[in-house]
Design a protein around this motif. Structure first.
Motif, short mmCIF file in Angstrom:
data_model
loop_
_atom_site.label_atom_id
_atom_site.label_comp_id
_atom_site.label_asym_id
_atom_site.label_seq_id
_atom_site.Cartn_x
_atom_site.Cartn_y
_atom_site.Cartn_z
N ASN A 32 12.19 5.11 0.16
CA ASN A 32 11.79 4.77 1.53
C ASN A 32 10.74 5.72 2.08
N LEU A 36 7.72 3.38 3.25
CA LEU A 36 7.64 3.15 4.70
C LEU A 36 6.42 3.84 5.28
N THR A 42 4.41 -2.93 0.10
CA THR A 42 5.81 -3.00 -0.30
C THR A 42 6.12 -4.39 -0.83
#
Length: 143
Positions: A32, A36, A42
């Motif tokens: 993550n 992110l 992604t």
């Protein structure tokens, strides 16, 4: 300038002591801090798993040296993932090549040459294992 130099030295030390290793299925739960980020594309879980099953040698992660320095956004006690390379081989004839589907580094670990190391590894894999003629990478104009 003194504090910036100390910070740069710490980042360099992290780079030197980091580990490049094959991606493992459990890494899907650890990245993550890498994914992110607005600059990182992604994908869905099945996309990552298809690369892991078809081109496991071209799917690698960079891992922080140990538990002494982990990404502060993670509550895990395992080492932080610094970035990853998602690659494959494709094409035919003289167009046979290595392809970079994704190469990304977490913001915490940028500017220490980690992406170049991941790229160099895929280039070596492509020439020495896949017998590829070149390696390509497509970049969005907004990136």
């Amino acid at each position: 300038h003194k504090h910036k130099r100390a910070f740069d030295n710490l980042r360099l030390l992290l780079y030197i002591m980091s580990t490049i290793r094959p991606f493992q299925m459990t890494d899907l739960f650890k990245f993550n801090n890498v994914n992110l980020d607005v600059l990182t594309e992604t994908y869905n879980m099945s996309f990552y798993l298809s690369y892991l099953s078809q081109w496991p040698e071209a799917f690698t992660v960079a891992e922080a040296p140990n538990n002494n320095y982990k990404d502060r956004s993670s509550s895990s006690s395992s080492p932080s993932l610094m970035g990853y390379m998602l690659g494959k081989s494709e094409g035919t004839g003289k167009g046979w090549h290595g392809h970079v589907s994704a190469v990304t580094v977490a913001p915490t670990y940028r500017r220490i040459g980690l992406a170049k190391t991941l790229m160099d590894d895929l280039e070596l894999l492509s020439t020495d294992v896949y017998n590829a003629y070149f390696v390509d990478l497509f970049v969005r104009a907004s990136n």
